[in-house]
Write an enzyme that holds these catalytic residues in place. Structure first.
Site, PDB file in Angstrom:
ATOM      1  N   TYR A  61     121.251  61.641  19.927  1.00 27.73           N
ATOM      2  CA  TYR A  61     121.833  61.846  21.257  1.00 27.73           C
ATOM      3  C   TYR A  61     123.278  61.348  21.246  1.00 27.73           C
ATOM      4  CZ  TYR A  61     116.860  62.046  22.732  1.00 27.73           C
ATOM      5  OH  TYR A  61     115.521  62.330  22.849  1.00 27.73           O
ATOM      6  N   HIS A 130     111.511  61.964  15.024  1.00 26.46           N
ATOM      7  CA  HIS A 130     111.842  62.853  16.147  1.00 26.46           C
ATOM      8  C   HIS A 130     111.224  64.242  15.967  1.00 26.46           C
ATOM      9  CE1 HIS A 130     115.373  63.241  19.238  1.00 26.46           C
ATOM     10  NE2 HIS A 130     114.291  63.806  19.688  1.00 26.46           N
ATOM     11  N   SER A 209     110.630  64.661  29.314  1.00 23.95           N
ATOM     12  CA  SER A 209     111.021  65.684  30.302  1.00 23.95           C
ATOM     13  C   SER A 209     109.936  65.883  31.369  1.00 23.95           C
ATOM     14  CB  SER A 209     111.350  67.025  29.622  1.00 23.95           C
ATOM     15  OG  SER A 209     112.397  66.877  28.692  1.00 23.95           O
ATOM     16  N   PRO A 210     109.439  64.767  31.961  1.00 27.44           N
ATOM     17  CA  PRO A 210     108.354  64.899  32.945  1.00 27.44           C
ATOM     18  C   PRO A 210     108.802  65.555  34.246  1.00 27.44           C
ATOM     19  CG  PRO A 210     109.170  62.650  32.917  1.00 27.44           C
ATOM     20  CD  PRO A 210     109.861  63.371  31.782  1.00 27.44           C
ATOM     21  N   LEU A 211     110.130  65.668  34.443  1.00 26.85           N
ATOM     22  CA  LEU A 211     110.651  66.357  35.635  1.00 26.85           C
ATOM     23  C   LEU A 211     111.083  67.781  35.294  1.00 26.85           C
ATOM     24  CD1 LEU A 211     112.803  63.351  36.944  1.00 26.85           C
ATOM     25  CD2 LEU A 211     110.596  64.127  37.844  1.00 26.85           C
ATOM     26  N   PHE A 215     114.377  70.435  36.765  1.00 28.47           N
ATOM     27  CA  PHE A 215     114.066  71.624  37.578  1.00 28.47           C
ATOM     28  C   PHE A 215     113.024  71.318  38.654  1.00 28.47           C
ATOM     29  CE2 PHE A 215     112.811  75.960  38.564  1.00 28.47           C
ATOM     30  CZ  PHE A 215     114.002  76.646  38.444  1.00 28.47           C
TER      31      PHE A 215
HETATM   32  N1  LIG Z   1     111.293  63.670  21.872  1.00 31.61           N
HETATM   33  C1  LIG Z   1     112.053  64.672  22.216  1.00 31.61           C
HETATM   34  O1  LIG Z   1     112.208  65.645  21.486  1.00 31.61           O
HETATM   35  C2  LIG Z   1     112.754  64.623  23.552  1.00 31.61           C
HETATM   36  C3  LIG Z   1     113.320  65.788  24.100  1.00 31.61           C
HETATM   37  C4  LIG Z   1     113.944  65.695  25.348  1.00 31.61           C
HETATM   38  C5  LIG Z   1     114.002  64.485  26.022  1.00 31.61           C
HETATM   39  N2  LIG Z   1     113.454  63.368  25.454  1.00 31.61           N
HETATM   40  C6  LIG Z   1     113.510  62.059  26.133  1.00 31.61           C
HETATM   41  O2  LIG Z   1     112.894  62.173  27.405  1.00 31.61           O
HETATM   42  C7  LIG Z   1     113.762  61.695  28.421  1.00 31.61           C
HETATM   43  C8  LIG Z   1     113.504  62.437  29.729  1.00 31.61           C
HETATM   44  O3  LIG Z   1     113.589  63.828  29.577  1.00 31.61           O
HETATM   45  P1  LIG Z   1     114.793  64.703  30.148  1.00 31.61           P
HETATM   46  O4  LIG Z   1     115.917  63.818  30.515  1.00 31.61           O
HETATM   47  O5  LIG Z   1     114.990  65.787  29.176  1.00 31.61           O
HETATM   48  O6  LIG Z   1     114.170  65.423  31.424  1.00 31.61           O
HETATM   49  P2  LIG Z   1     113.560  64.952  32.820  1.00 31.61           P
HETATM   50  O7  LIG Z   1     113.294  63.525  32.803  1.00 31.61           O
HETATM   51  O8  LIG Z   1     112.450  65.897  33.067  1.00 31.61           O
HETATM   52  O9  LIG Z   1     114.736  65.330  33.827  1.00 31.61           O
HETATM   53  C9  LIG Z   1     116.001  64.762  33.745  1.00 31.61           C
HETATM   54  C10 LIG Z   1     116.903  65.478  34.733  1.00 31.61           C
HETATM   55  O10 LIG Z   1     116.402  65.270  36.055  1.00 31.61           O
HETATM   56  C11 LIG Z   1     117.411  64.727  36.895  1.00 31.61           C
HETATM   57  N3  LIG Z   1     116.729  63.738  37.774  1.00 31.61           N
HETATM   58  C12 LIG Z   1     116.080  62.606  37.405  1.00 31.61           C
HETATM   59  N4  LIG Z   1     115.516  61.989  38.449  1.00 31.61           N
HETATM   60  C13 LIG Z   1     115.822  62.744  39.533  1.00 31.61           C
HETATM   61  C14 LIG Z   1     115.532  62.632  40.910  1.00 31.61           C
HETATM   62  N5  LIG Z   1     114.811  61.645  41.376  1.00 31.61           N
HETATM   63  N6  LIG Z   1     116.024  63.610  41.739  1.00 31.61           N
HETATM   64  C15 LIG Z   1     116.758  64.631  41.270  1.00 31.61           C
HETATM   65  N7  LIG Z   1     117.057  64.790  39.972  1.00 31.61           N
HETATM   66  C16 LIG Z   1     116.601  63.858  39.099  1.00 31.61           C
HETATM   67  C17 LIG Z   1     118.413  64.099  35.970  1.00 31.61           C
HETATM   68  O11 LIG Z   1     119.706  64.170  36.532  1.00 31.61           O
HETATM   69  P3  LIG Z   1     120.671  62.882  36.632  1.00 31.61           P
HETATM   70  O12 LIG Z   1     120.765  62.307  35.259  1.00 31.61           O
HETATM   71  O13 LIG Z   1     121.943  63.464  37.096  1.00 31.61           O
HETATM   72  O14 LIG Z   1     120.024  61.980  37.625  1.00 31.61           O
HETATM   73  C18 LIG Z   1     118.321  64.983  34.728  1.00 31.61           C
HETATM   74  O15 LIG Z   1     119.156  66.097  34.845  1.00 31.61           O
HETATM   75  C19 LIG Z   1     115.171  61.934  27.830  1.00 31.61           C
HETATM   76  O16 LIG Z   1     116.139  61.141  28.476  1.00 31.61           O
HETATM   77  C20 LIG Z   1     114.947  61.569  26.378  1.00 31.61           C
HETATM   78  O17 LIG Z   1     115.031  60.162  26.220  1.00 31.61           O
HETATM   79  C21 LIG Z   1     112.835  63.430  24.243  1.00 31.61           C
END
Ligand SMILES: NC(=O)c1ccc[n+]([C@@H]2O[C@H](COP(=O)([O-])OP(=O)(O)OC[C@H]3O[C@@H](n4cnc5c(N)ncnc54)[C@H](OP(=O)(O)O)[C@@H]3O)[C@@H](O)[C@H]2O)c1
Length: 334
Positions: A61, A130, A209-211, A215
């Site tokens: 990252y 990863h 990516s639980p959110l 989206f």
């Molecule tokens: N192992 C893997 O291959 C892999 C792949 C992807 C991700 N990950 C890990 O998983 C973590 C989480 O996944 P993700 O970041 O991809 O997706 P996510 O948690 O599903 O969603 C993150 C997005 O949601 C927004 N958000 C968060 N809380 C919110 C709320 N309460 N209201 C409105 N918008 C909100 C964030 O925007 P803002 O930042 O602007 O608040 C960001 O754009 C990553 O940070 C990473 O550490 C791992």
């Protein structure tokens, strides 16, 4: 400031514990549009104050910048953190959009040394591969990770997006404490045997990516809401007809959230939390107030009836489009 106590969850059977909700740090350095370091660090500090312990990063990252940022944020606060990072996705220094996967034992050691340095710590609490390297037997990769545990550089080991067969082989070499894979209301793939297999093996599950990459929060209404260099613009679910179709799913989630007196983000997280107490979601955000909102999901209790209704509103397989573009799909479930 002392941290508030929030619910904890056990990951695996060898002693790893985490706050029931973690914090994903990826978007603070890359993929989801412009970010601000000061605000990102304030977000990490707010999470720790609220009792969130699990911080999730990876060497790719940034590349590397996210581990450095997390390292700066946790200086003087190391004992409050369950620090998780990952190795194995190697970016081309001349063109970081190009990647290869490396799980060779000598590389595992080299990557770990780099992460320890950038994070400014002596030990990584949870070290993940990863992506599985199909050219290196998993036994060799995990053997090298086990050596790091014996040397005290790593406490627990994990795999990300690995297949059940690979997890079984890996677990014979050294106990795997957690598997991290995408899981949310619009990505239900782990329900196809993975979660059952992990439960049988006594391995915890970390839902990334639980959110739905933001989206499912209802905050993204048009593709133009995303910055030009935002990774999601190339994600099939955020494109054209798929985007529009997926908005219908979000509308249904919004409706149920309203009835539950919570936000769509909280409903999406409460649903993941309700799938088992061996699951820790790691929502990512760069905003302190959103960490507060997301941690608030721990207070939402969904009844069997609520869960059935959510299931009808967002049934398995409902999302339009694959969760990664073709090249990304080739690297999962190996
Ligand atoms: N192992 C893997 O291959 C892999 C792949 C992807 C991700 N990950 C890990 O998983 C973590 C989480 O996944 P993700 O970041 O991809 O997706 P996510 O948690 O599903 O969603 C993150 C997005 O949601 C927004 N958000 C968060 N809380 C919110 C709320 N309460 N209201 C409105 N918008 C909100 C964030 O925007 P803002 O930042 O602007 O608040 C960001 O754009 C990553 O940070 C990473 O550490 C791992």
């Amino acid at each position: 400031m002392t941290a508030t106590k929030i619910k904890t969850r056990r990951l695996g059977t060898h002693g790893l514990q985490s706050s029931a909700i973690g914090l994903g740090c990826m978007g603070m350095s890359e993929f989801y549009g412009p970010s601000n370091e000061q605000q990102s660090i304030a977000t990490i500090h707010r999470a720790l104050e609220l009792g969130v312990t699990m911080l999730d990063t990876a060497d790719m990252y940034g590349p590397f910048k996210n581990e450095e940022l997390v390292g700066r944020a946790i200086k003087g606060k190391r004992d409050q953190v369950v620090l998780a990072t990952k190795f194995g996705n190697v970016r081309d220094p001349n063109d970081p959009t190009k990647r290869r996967i490396n799980g060779r034992p000598e590389y595992v050691r080299q990557a770990c040394e780099g992460s320890l340095k950038r994070l400014g710590v002596d030990t990584i609490d949870l070290y993940y591969q990863h992506r599985v390297d199909k050219n290196t037997p998993i036994e060799d990769t995990v053997g090298a990770m086990a050596d790091l545990v014996r040397e005290g550089k790593v406490r627990y080991i994990g795999l990300s997006e690995a297949s059940i067969a690979t997890i079984r082989r890996a677990h014979k070499v050294h106990p795997i404490s957690a598997v991290q894979t995408e899981y949310s209301l619009w990505t239900r793939d782990p329900e196809d045997g993975l979660l059952d297999a992990l439960r049988m093996l006594g391995i915890g599950f970390v839902a990334y990516s639980p959110l739905g990459r933001g989206f499912l929060t209802g905050q993204i209404k048009r593709p133009e809401d995303l910055a030009a260099d935002d990774f999601r613009r190339h994600n099939p679910r955020f494109q054209g007809e798929n985007f529009q179709k997926n908005l219908e799913l979000v509308e249904r989630v919004e409706e149920i959230a309203k009835e539950q007196n919570c936000t769509p983000a909280q409903l999406a997280l409460a649903w993941v939390l309700a799938q088992g107490d061996d699951i820790v979601p790691i929502p990512g955000t760069r905003h302190p107030e959103r960490v507060e909102e997301n941690v608030g999901a721990l207070k939402i209790v969904l009844s069997e009836n609520d869960l059935r209704r959510i299931d009808l509103a967002a049934p398995k397989g409902v999302a339009a489009g694959e969760r990664y573009a073709e090249s990304g799909m080739e690297t999962v479930n190996l």
